[in-house]
Design an enzyme around this catalytic site. Structure first.
Site, PDB file in Angstrom:
ATOM      1  N   ARG A 214       6.370   9.542   5.600  1.00  0.00           N
ATOM      2  CA  ARG A 214       6.500   9.574   4.146  1.00  0.00           C
ATOM      3  C   ARG A 214       6.628  10.959   3.551  1.00  0.00           C
ATOM      4  NH1 ARG A 214       3.472   4.018   3.574  1.00  0.00           N
ATOM      5  NH2 ARG A 214       3.547   3.815   1.345  1.00  0.00           N
TER       6      ARG A 214
ATOM      7  N   ARG B 286       4.391 -11.171  -6.652  1.00  0.00           N
ATOM      8  CA  ARG B 286       3.297 -11.130  -5.662  1.00  0.00           C
ATOM      9  C   ARG B 286       1.949 -11.303  -6.332  1.00  0.00           C
ATOM     10  NH1 ARG B 286       5.301  -6.686  -2.931  1.00  0.00           N
ATOM     11  NH2 ARG B 286       3.753  -5.244  -3.766  1.00  0.00           N
TER      12      ARG B 286
HETATM   13  P1  AMP Z   1       1.683   0.826   2.648  1.00  0.00           P
HETATM   14  O1  AMP Z   1       0.997  -0.429   3.072  1.00  0.00           O
HETATM   15  O2  AMP Z   1       2.657   1.313   3.666  1.00  0.00           O
HETATM   16  O3  AMP Z   1       2.280   0.728   1.275  1.00  0.00           O
HETATM   17  O4  AMP Z   1       0.551   1.958   2.546  1.00  0.00           O
HETATM   18  C1  AMP Z   1      -0.567   1.804   1.708  1.00  0.00           C
HETATM   19  C2  AMP Z   1      -1.191   3.157   1.424  1.00  0.00           C
HETATM   20  O5  AMP Z   1      -1.638   3.759   2.647  1.00  0.00           O
HETATM   21  C3  AMP Z   1      -0.272   4.194   0.801  1.00  0.00           C
HETATM   22  O6  AMP Z   1      -0.157   4.055  -0.608  1.00  0.00           O
HETATM   23  C4  AMP Z   1      -0.981   5.486   1.187  1.00  0.00           C
HETATM   24  O7  AMP Z   1      -2.139   5.693   0.426  1.00  0.00           O
HETATM   25  C5  AMP Z   1      -1.426   5.174   2.608  1.00  0.00           C
HETATM   26  N1  AMP Z   1      -0.382   5.502   3.611  1.00  0.00           N
HETATM   27  C6  AMP Z   1       0.249   4.634   4.448  1.00  0.00           C
HETATM   28  N2  AMP Z   1       1.106   5.264   5.244  1.00  0.00           N
HETATM   29  C7  AMP Z   1       1.049   6.583   4.924  1.00  0.00           C
HETATM   30  C8  AMP Z   1       1.705   7.751   5.401  1.00  0.00           C
HETATM   31  N3  AMP Z   1       2.608   7.727   6.387  1.00  0.00           N
HETATM   32  N4  AMP Z   1       1.380   8.932   4.815  1.00  0.00           N
HETATM   33  C9  AMP Z   1       0.453   9.013   3.841  1.00  0.00           C
HETATM   34  N5  AMP Z   1      -0.192   7.949   3.333  1.00  0.00           N
HETATM   35  C10 AMP Z   1       0.072   6.735   3.884  1.00  0.00           C
END
Ligand code: AMP
Length: 197
Positions: A88, A127
């Protein structure tokens, strides 16, 4: 095959990653799932990240390096894997290249799921309504305010990866606006092309 799925929150990366896993037999590595699991099991890492997740901010690149390095080293990743929302920032993109190179491997493709912001907001509302109707628990970061913040974080910190991977010739764009099956057909076309080359 080592893939990255790129796209805004709600673009359908998780759903499509599961379909790729079923079809190609390579695991889905979702750092969001890993971090939520750490949070729910109350580990020290989970304690460090829970407030960040609720706010919709990104956890540090160091934490992502730690959990991904460990996960990529596991036996089921030998044939490849799908990084779902796991890269990300440009720092993380450089880190992944380094971690893979140290294992004599390299990223194959980056698939960007393109969905416009209005559709992303509609999906969130659907959702939320579904979870409410079913009395199901809701993700803490699934509310309008945090969602908007997560979109901004995506635009500011993650979207710069699009030109980064484009310059490496690894980016493939797939229209993510359609139904799940239609998007899956678009991804399949990209993967079939890649495997045939
Ligand atoms: P997601 O389910 O992929 O939307 O991730 C949920 C949350 O986890 C994000 O909003 C971030 O707070 C954290 N997160 C997940 N993947 C990453 C990543 N690669 N880098 C930084 N934060 C992450």
């Amino acid at each position: 095959m080592i893939l990255i799925l790129l796209g805004a929150p709600g673009a359908g990366k998780g759903t499509q990653a599961k379909l790729i896993t079923e079809k190609y037999g390579i695991p889905q590595l979702s750092t969001g799932d890993m971090l939520r699991a750490a949070r729910d099991s109350g580990t020290e890492l989970g304690e460090r990240v829970k407030a960040i997740i609720v706010r919709g901010d990104l956890v540090s690149d160091e934490i992502i390096e730690e959990i991904l390095t460990d996960r990529i080293g596991q036996a089921d990743c030998t044939e490849g894997f799908i990084l779902d929302g796991a890269v990300r920032t440009t720092g993380q993109a450089e880190m992944i290249d380094r971690v893979l190179a140290a294992r004599g491997r390299a990223l194959d493709l980056v698939i960007e799921l393109t969905v416009d912001e209005e559709e992303l907001a509609n999906r969130l509302r659907n959702r939320m309504a579904e979870a409410k109707a079913q009395g199901a628990p809701q993700r803490e970061d699934d509310n309008e305010e945090t969602f908007r913040h997560r979109q901004k974080v995506y635009r500011d910190l993650t979207a710069p990866l699009i030109p980064y991977y484009e310059a490496q010739g690894k980016l493939r764009k797939v229209d993510g606006m359609g139904q799940i099956d239609d998007v899956s057909v678009g991804i399949d076309a990209v993967l079939t092309n890649f495997n045939a080359a």
